[in-house]
Write a protein that holds these residues in place. Structure first.
Motif, PDB file in Angstrom:
ATOM      1  N   THR A 127      -1.766   8.912 -44.555  1.00  8.59           N
ATOM      2  CA  THR A 127      -0.834   9.021 -45.689  1.00  8.59           C
ATOM      3  C   THR A 127      -0.398   7.642 -46.180  1.00  8.59           C
ATOM      4  OG1 THR A 127       0.038  11.084 -44.748  1.00  8.59           O
ATOM      5  CG2 THR A 127       1.359  10.044 -46.456  1.00  8.59           C
ATOM      6  N   VAL A 128      -0.313   7.512 -47.485  1.00 11.23           N
ATOM      7  CA  VAL A 128       0.336   6.348 -48.092  1.00 11.23           C
ATOM      8  C   VAL A 128       1.619   6.858 -48.734  1.00 11.23           C
ATOM      9  CG1 VAL A 128       0.155   4.452 -49.755  1.00 11.23           C
ATOM     10  CG2 VAL A 128      -1.924   5.327 -48.632  1.00 11.23           C
ATOM     11  N   VAL A 129       2.752   6.370 -48.246  1.00 15.50           N
ATOM     12  CA  VAL A 129       4.046   6.759 -48.809  1.00 15.50           C
ATOM     13  C   VAL A 129       4.378   5.781 -49.926  1.00 15.50           C
ATOM     14  CG1 VAL A 129       6.524   6.938 -48.333  1.00 15.50           C
ATOM     15  CG2 VAL A 129       4.865   7.741 -46.630  1.00 15.50           C
ATOM     16  N   ILE A 130       4.762   6.336 -51.077  1.00 20.61           N
ATOM     17  CA  ILE A 130       5.159   5.485 -52.214  1.00 20.61           C
ATOM     18  C   ILE A 130       6.635   5.758 -52.522  1.00 20.61           C
ATOM     19  CG2 ILE A 130       4.763   4.965 -54.672  1.00 20.61           C
ATOM     20  CD1 ILE A 130       2.230   4.407 -53.131  1.00 20.61           C
ATOM     21  N   ASN A 131       7.379   4.698 -52.696  1.00 18.28           N
ATOM     22  CA  ASN A 131       8.766   4.863 -53.125  1.00 18.28           C
ATOM     23  C   ASN A 131       9.153   3.642 -53.965  1.00 18.28           C
ATOM     24  OD1 ASN A 131      11.420   5.855 -53.376  1.00 18.28           O
ATOM     25  ND2 ASN A 131      11.340   6.727 -51.311  1.00 18.28           N
ATOM     26  N   ALA A 132      10.377   3.648 -54.467  1.00 15.64           N
ATOM     27  CA  ALA A 132      10.816   2.567 -55.357  1.00 15.64           C
ATOM     28  C   ALA A 132      12.337   2.550 -55.378  1.00 15.64           C
ATOM     29  CB  ALA A 132      10.284   2.807 -56.771  1.00 15.64           C
ATOM     30  N   VAL A 133      12.897   1.423 -55.793  1.00 19.38           N
ATOM     31  CA  VAL A 133      14.351   1.411 -55.990  1.00 19.38           C
ATOM     32  C   VAL A 133      14.709   1.963 -57.367  1.00 19.38           C
ATOM     33  CG1 VAL A 133      14.819  -0.503 -54.398  1.00 19.38           C
ATOM     34  CG2 VAL A 133      14.363  -0.997 -56.819  1.00 19.38           C
ATOM     35  N   ALA A 139       4.112   2.326 -47.910  1.00 13.71           N
ATOM     36  CA  ALA A 139       4.012   2.229 -46.458  1.00 13.71           C
ATOM     37  C   ALA A 139       2.739   2.969 -46.089  1.00 13.71           C
ATOM     38  CB  ALA A 139       5.227   2.862 -45.798  1.00 13.71           C
ATOM     39  N   ALA A 140       1.841   2.286 -45.388  1.00 15.55           N
ATOM     40  CA  ALA A 140       0.528   2.873 -45.122  1.00 15.55           C
ATOM     41  C   ALA A 140      -0.056   2.254 -43.859  1.00 15.55           C
ATOM     42  CB  ALA A 140      -0.406   2.588 -46.304  1.00 15.55           C
TER      43      ALA A 140
END
Ligand code: GLU
Length: 408
Positions: A240-246, A261-262
């Motif tokens: 899994t590649v987790v994608i997030n942002a502020v 995060a990967a």
């Protein structure tokens, strides 16, 4: 303006081949139309773009100002400054129970950029990418740019606009490489519970499918169960590649700070691409993001409650209007409105041929900016954002009500 290739006049002979395959971003297009209306002094109720009206936290602004005065204005590590990656690592543990070290985190120029790096790092020519419908507008275009094939997986209102292993299996074959799972979902607001995620995780493990988990609205999941990341299930962290942002979490869309995060190998590939394209994201914005992520998170609870209040008002208002219907979204800040009743009907002397036309009439005749569902994979829906102050949202509802009428 309808989104189609006909809007673009790029000449194949003079430009790269991909220019013939990609569609323009409909969110960016609507935003520029709205900006031109506002410049002309027209009233526009902005229920289109997902742009939080809450201000960036003061402490984040102060950090950015301090960074400038401290001359923290040079290049940084391509992956982002270590304290920021450490803070993200800590936040992933704190909020999602995920274990990613700072070396597995890459800070990019917004969530969209992190997503682009991840898609480019994972997709090979001929790979197929499962994209549940409705989807966020940039997923298919980024997949096409990377040379892979978007494979759309339809969902229904009756299933909460969610995919299941059964629905995914119908579109899966040996070429299937990746699933892009976005929850809380933009545009439908769907949020998967633990049981549903466990089933999806088992499916991806069995079929050896990677997951890009776009979690940019994770802070705004409304049920008491909260938000769960698919990466937290056994055997998923490594695929899994987790994608997030502020951007959405802290109302910092313009600062352009997203992150991934990967597993180390994937992060390295993403970094390789970033090192030759953007380099690090803005040093100043990184300092602001660090303070936002590290500081007290109590404000998020207040904002979440404000979104819940607005959602309830918007859902109730939409359901009153003739020819509109919607589910109650469980997260993010959009309402996914079935407006298919209006196809083929006449409004203000115009026959509504498509959702693009309905959105155009709403903007021109009622001053209400909404996103047509077309860019999200639906010919039957409109997307309304409630990331706007209550009076503007209520003004938009009243204007739609005046144009479309109330249910009989
Ligand atoms: N994600 C937001 C939206 O869907 C911002 C627009 C964009 O970045 O495309 O409205």
């Amino acid at each position: 303006m309808a989104i189609s290739r006909s809007n673009i006049s790029l000449q194949p002979a003079r430009l790269a081949e991909w220019t013939q395959r990609l569609l323009p971003s409909p969110t960016a297009l609507l935003e520029s139309t709205v900006a031109s209306y506002l410049r002309e002094g027209r009233t526009v109720y902005r229920l289109g773009l997902g742009q939080p009206d809450f201000p960036t936290p003061e402490r984040a602004k102060d950090s950015a100002i301090r960074a400038i005065h401290d001359d923290f204005t040079g290049y940084t590590d391509t992956a982002g400054i270590l304290p920021l990656r450490q803070a993200i690592s800590h936040a992933l543990k704190r909020d999602m129970g995920l274990d990613y070290g700072p070396d597995e985190i890459v800070v990019s120029v917004g969530g969209k950029h992190a997503l682009f790096n991840a898609i480019c790092a994972l997709c090979r020519p001929g790979d197929e990418v499962l994209i549940p419908v409705p989807y966020w507008v940039s997923f298919p275009e980024q997949v096409k740019f990377a040379g892979a094939k978007p494979v759309f997986v339809p969902t229904e209102a009756s299933g909460g606009y969610k995919v299941s292993p059964e629905l995914l299996a119908k579109r899966t074959n040996e070429s299937t490489r990746l699933l892009i799972l976005n929850q809380p979902n933009n545009p439908s607001g769907a949020v998967y519970n633990k049981q549903e995620l466990a089933e999806l995780a088992a499916f991806c493990r069995e079929r050896d499918i990677w997951v890009i988990s776009d979690e940019v609205y994770a802070a705004y999941a409304f049920s008491s169960e909260g938000f769960t990341s698919i990466a937290s299930f056994p055997g998923m962290r490594e695929r899994t590649v987790v994608i997030n942002a502020v951007s959405k979490t802290y109302s910092m869309t313009g600062w352009r700070i997203g992150y991934s995060a990967a597993p180390a190998e994937v992060s390295e590939a993403m970094l390789l691409l970033q090192s030759h394209t953007t380099s690090n994201p803005s040093s100043i914005a990184q300092k602001a993001a660090l303070t936002a992520i590290e500081g007290p998170q109590d404000d998020l609870e207040t904002i979440r409650n404000r979104y819940i209040e607005r959602r309830d008002i918007l859902v109730e208002g939409v359901r009153r209007i003739r020819g509109l219907d919607c589910l109650k979204p469980e997260g993010a800040f959009y309402v996914w409105v079935d407006a298919s009743f209006w196809i083929g009907r006449t409004l203000n002397g115009r026959t509504v041929g498509s959702m693009d036309e309905l959105a155009d009439i709403l903007l021109k005749d009622a001053g209400v900016a909404v996103m047509p569902g077309t860019g999200f994979g639906s010919t039957r829906h409109l997307r309304l954002s409630y990331a706007v102050a209550l009076p503007e949202m209520q003004g938009g509802l009243a204007a739609m009500e005046a144009l479309l009428g109330l249910k009989g």
